[in-house]
Design a protein around this motif. Structure first.
Motif, short mmCIF file in Angstrom:
data_model
loop_
_atom_site.label_atom_id
_atom_site.label_comp_id
_atom_site.label_asym_id
_atom_site.label_seq_id
_atom_site.Cartn_x
_atom_site.Cartn_y
_atom_site.Cartn_z
N ASN A 60 0.83 -1.21 0.00
CA ASN A 60 0.00 0.00 0.00
C ASN A 60 0.85 1.26 0.00
O ASN A 60 0.74 2.09 0.89
CB ASN A 60 -0.90 0.04 1.23
N LEU A 80 8.87 5.54 3.30
CA LEU A 80 8.33 5.57 4.66
C LEU A 80 6.87 5.13 4.66
O LEU A 80 6.12 5.40 5.60
CB LEU A 80 8.45 6.99 5.24
N GLY A 81 6.46 4.46 3.59
CA GLY A 81 5.07 3.99 3.51
C GLY A 81 4.12 5.01 2.89
O GLY A 81 2.93 4.99 3.17
N PRO A 86 -6.27 7.98 1.57
CA PRO A 86 -7.72 7.75 1.42
C PRO A 86 -8.37 8.66 0.36
O PRO A 86 -7.99 9.80 0.19
CB PRO A 86 -8.27 8.12 2.81
N VAL A 88 -11.77 10.02 0.23
CA VAL A 88 -12.86 10.08 1.22
C VAL A 88 -14.13 10.65 0.59
O VAL A 88 -14.12 11.76 0.04
CB VAL A 88 -12.44 10.98 2.41
N ILE A 108 -2.72 12.27 4.83
CA ILE A 108 -2.52 10.98 5.50
C ILE A 108 -1.34 10.27 4.85
O ILE A 108 -1.46 9.24 4.17
CB ILE A 108 -3.81 10.11 5.43
N ILE A 109 -0.17 10.85 5.08
CA ILE A 109 1.05 10.44 4.37
C ILE A 109 2.24 10.89 5.23
O ILE A 109 2.10 11.86 5.97
CB ILE A 109 1.03 11.11 2.96
N LEU A 148 13.67 14.95 5.40
CA LEU A 148 13.44 13.70 6.12
C LEU A 148 13.78 12.48 5.25
O LEU A 148 14.46 11.56 5.68
CB LEU A 148 12.00 13.64 6.64
N ARG A 152 16.87 9.62 5.68
CA ARG A 152 16.68 8.17 5.60
C ARG A 152 17.65 7.54 4.59
O ARG A 152 18.13 6.43 4.77
CB ARG A 152 15.23 7.86 5.20
N ASN B 60 -8.36 -0.41 2.28
CA ASN B 60 -7.20 -0.18 3.15
C ASN B 60 -7.56 0.64 4.37
O ASN B 60 -7.01 1.70 4.62
CB ASN B 60 -6.11 0.58 2.38
N GLY B 81 -10.92 6.89 6.40
CA GLY B 81 -9.81 6.17 5.76
C GLY B 81 -8.73 5.75 6.74
O GLY B 81 -7.58 5.58 6.36
N SER B 84 -4.50 0.63 8.12
CA SER B 84 -3.49 0.25 7.13
C SER B 84 -2.31 1.23 7.18
O SER B 84 -1.79 1.65 6.15
CB SER B 84 -4.08 0.17 5.72
N PRO B 86 1.57 2.41 7.84
CA PRO B 86 2.80 1.70 7.44
C PRO B 86 3.49 0.96 8.60
O PRO B 86 3.49 1.44 9.73
CB PRO B 86 3.70 2.84 6.94
N VAL B 88 7.05 0.30 9.14
CA VAL B 88 8.27 0.80 8.48
C VAL B 88 9.51 0.08 9.01
O VAL B 88 9.76 0.09 10.22
CB VAL B 88 8.43 2.32 8.72
N PRO B 89 10.30 -0.55 8.15
CA PRO B 89 11.56 -1.15 8.62
C PRO B 89 12.55 -0.04 8.99
O PRO B 89 12.75 0.88 8.20
CB PRO B 89 12.08 -1.92 7.41
N ILE B 108 0.39 8.15 10.54
CA ILE B 108 -0.09 8.24 9.15
C ILE B 108 -1.56 7.80 9.11
O ILE B 108 -1.92 6.76 8.56
CB ILE B 108 0.79 7.38 8.21
N ILE B 109 -2.39 8.61 9.72
CA ILE B 109 -3.79 8.25 9.96
C ILE B 109 -4.56 9.56 10.16
O ILE B 109 -3.97 10.55 10.59
CB ILE B 109 -3.83 7.34 11.23
N PRO B 110 -5.85 9.61 9.83
CA PRO B 110 -6.59 10.85 10.06
C PRO B 110 -6.44 11.32 11.52
O PRO B 110 -6.44 10.49 12.43
CB PRO B 110 -8.05 10.44 9.77
N GLU B 345 16.38 7.56 10.25
CA GLU B 345 15.33 6.85 9.54
C GLU B 345 14.34 7.79 8.86
O GLU B 345 13.42 7.33 8.18
CB GLU B 345 14.59 5.90 10.49
N SER B 347 11.96 9.78 10.06
CA SER B 347 10.60 9.90 10.57
C SER B 347 10.58 10.76 11.84
O SER B 347 11.36 10.54 12.75
CB SER B 347 10.04 8.51 10.88
N LEU B 382 2.05 11.70 15.23
CA LEU B 382 2.98 12.60 14.55
C LEU B 382 3.76 13.45 15.54
O LEU B 382 3.18 14.02 16.47
CB LEU B 382 2.21 13.56 13.65
#
Lengths: 406, 406
Positions: A60, A80-81, A86, A88, A108-109, A148, A152, B60, B81, B84, B86, B88-89, B108-110, B345, B347, B382
């Motif tokens: 994803n 970083l995924g 979404p 929406v 959402i990133i 960022l 990485r 997702n 949304g 799902s 990430p 992250v490795p 990484i979510i609303p 990394e 993040s 975040l």
């Protein structure tokens, strides 16, 4: 079993002349005549090898479309995924304007803005090319994302921002270990400082459209929108336009997908700008193919405060070729739109995204957007990245107080 | 064709006594004896009907696991949304500690924090139950998430926060049209104001563990982690612990998945707290089954500043039953960890997530985490939601200045 190529990119071409070719395994910035370069893919071969069903088992992230991205070796990917954001449905507001309204939520990133797409692809390619130091003039979010992702990748970053760029984006650059410089001026002034570093130290120029790979990251937005809509093409897409890389990428992606036979129709593309900085709108209204520098530009939607974009001719081309539109909205409309989307749909969007939403209202009123049409607008980042504008209203309650609800 | 149930939830049970049952279609908060309620599923039936392959074509979001969520009718889902996120490795840092290190990135979510999971499921269930007004005492992020999701559902929200909760979360509540009140005190004081509103006006109590559905949202984190690892169970999961709903949910999800036959092993669960507020650690070190109220709690990781959690006995139970661990880290370690993860990394994680990372360092040094083990830590939000701590360092360049790099 034949091993399929990871990427079908086969060359760089000039955005002014597709016959003018450059090699993908060398560092290139602009064409010999100073125009942006575009990545070209062998879509004829890809069409034979790639099916929509292949996507089912992909991760994803935007790398699920690696065939149409410019990275040759998977191990060079810096991720970083990012992506698979979404789409929406905004049903309550859509109903009010009698349309099927959807928001592509690019907040959402990683790094909280769509700039992560360009940074992930751009930094991955820089890594593949062996780059050690990158320079970037930025209005904030792009600098945060590139700093960022560079961290990485183990690449040093030099980020130049106007002194009044959003504070949070400064913090993102500093915590990444990137080298941040603030300039008393606007983004074009930051560009001058960047140019000086590039010339003095030979650093890699990652300025908007001066490296060809950021567009490729941005174009994945349209691949995702269409996959999320099961390849049903929407009628209209509204995009808040500063440098314009997103809309250039979206148009490029649409043409690729049509060539691959995955879609037939092309949606009408709309460029949305702020009244205080609307060079694309000015050019479009006069039917011109280039914009003029916008003096004393000013808007709360900082990300689209770009007085003159290097790729303006590509943005205008996308508008003309898709029977699109360009319009501007006021800062007051932007602020009202932010509140409206939060109150009715539960999403705190950024001013740039709110500008696109506000523009939708004008276009439905004008009936340029028709009843029942499917309309997608891009929210390019999180509202919370701009806390400066916030004036708190909440009452403070003492512990011995008995709270009365009005 | 037989229509499969959308949800296999069949009742609520007391967390102290599984034989004590409550109905799912009525409003319930705590058991008659004041203990949290848990959602029970008919896993025996579900085991016959559900396959891992069914997930391939799901959206997702956390709703891809709707069979193990408590919403009966799909139309009641309130979604932006979420899920799902990430996995992250963190290869560079993992290598340094000789482990396979992964970060579940809940930023990484609303709304930018893992509280969105509880809010999406909790608000959906409130909507299904016909609730019109919700009340929530909060340290910030949960209030932001519940206010925004409530707005989307058309439910009125009353959010009570300590006056020094993160400013951005206030802004999120206010822009949603939610009713925000600030209290001079800590979260337990906010709880007192909330209790008063509930008693005076009959509003729905959405306090942590006083509604049974938030756990269900949080538990989807472990479903996702395991799906992302192709159902290979990691050795250790580190979780920053305030109210503890996440770790309770993770443990509940693990037991469900074992009963479904999807996994065999259970990972060791680690509760991470801040030195300035470590009631769970104190209890665990003494082998106790409940914690004591932590006086004068204080930490920069505001989300885990919870002096006494209602579900402390459930958290401790999860630690004991998985051969887990509880430990605290200092605010100084937290700040250093934030920088380390950003620099190596890319993040920018929140202080709570950084606490979990810092705890990993202690546990590898102690050899409690062994070389080569697979370790997942939760970054619960975040980093940019806490800009107050930021002291800018960047130099300001004048336009006529020639920038020299040191």
């Amino acid at each position: 079993m034949i091993k399929m190529p990871f990427s079908y990119a086969d060359r760089l071409i000039s955005s002014k002349n597709a016959d003018e070719k450059y090699l993908l395994n060398e560092v290139h910035h602009l064409s010999v005549d100073g125009f942006p370069l575009l990545v070209h893919y062998d879509l004829r071969l890809l069409k034979k090898n790639w099916n929509k069903a292949d996507l089912l088992t992909r991760p994803n992230t935007l790398w699920r479309y690696h065939e149409v991205l410019p990275i040759k070796e998977e191990r060079n990917i810096v991720s970083l995924g990012e992506g698979s954001t979404p789409l929406v449905p905004l049903s309550r507001l859509g109903e009010r304007f009698s349309i099927n309204l959807l928001m592509k939520d690019e907040g959402i990133i990683p790094t909280g803005s769509f700039k992560a797409r360009g940074a992930s692809v751009g930094v991955s390619k820089a890594k593949e090319l062996g780059v050690r130091n990158i320079v970037l003039p930025t209005n904030g979010n792009a600098g945060a994302a590139w700093a960022l992702y560079s961290a990485r990748a183990g690449i040093h970053s030099y980020i130049i921002m106007p002194v009044d760029a959003p504070k949070i984006t400064r913090e993102e650059v500093e915590i990444s270990g990137g080298n941040l410089y603030l300039v008393r001026g606007v983004i074009s002034d930051a560009g001058k400082i960047a140019a000086q570093l590039i010339s003095d130290y030979g650093f890699y120029d990652a300025s908007t459209l001066k490296e060809p790979y950021r567009i490729e990251g941005k174009k994945t937005m349209i691949y995702e929108i269409l996959e999320q809509l099961r390849w049903e093409v929407p009628d209209v897409i509204l995009y808040p336009t500063g440098g314009g890389v997103g809309i250039i990428g979206i148009f490029k992606g649409l043409l690729e997908l049509r060539e691959l036979g995955w879609i037939k129709k092309i949606p009408r593309l709309v460029s949305v700008q702020a009244e205080g900085c609307a060079p694309i709108v000015g050019a479009w209204e006069k039917g011109q193919t280039e914009s003029r520098f916008w003096d004393h530009s000013k808007t709360i939607a900082f990300g689209i405060n770009v007085p003159k974009a290097l790729g303006d001719f590509l943005v205008l081309d996308a508008l003309y070729k898709t029977d699109g539109y360009a319009l501007s909205v006021s800062d007051r409309e932007i602020t009202a739109a932010q509140r409206e989307v939060a109150e009715f749909e539960g999403s705190f969007i950024c001013p740039e995204g709110a500008a696109a939403f506000a523009a939708m209202k004008h276009l439905t009123k004008k009936k340029w957007i028709k009843e029942g049409e499917t309309v997608v607008f891009l929210n390019t980042g999180l509202g919370i990245k701009y806390p400066e504008s916030f004036v708190p209203q909440a009452p403070i309650i003492d512990l011995n107080e008995h709270l009365q609800i009005k």
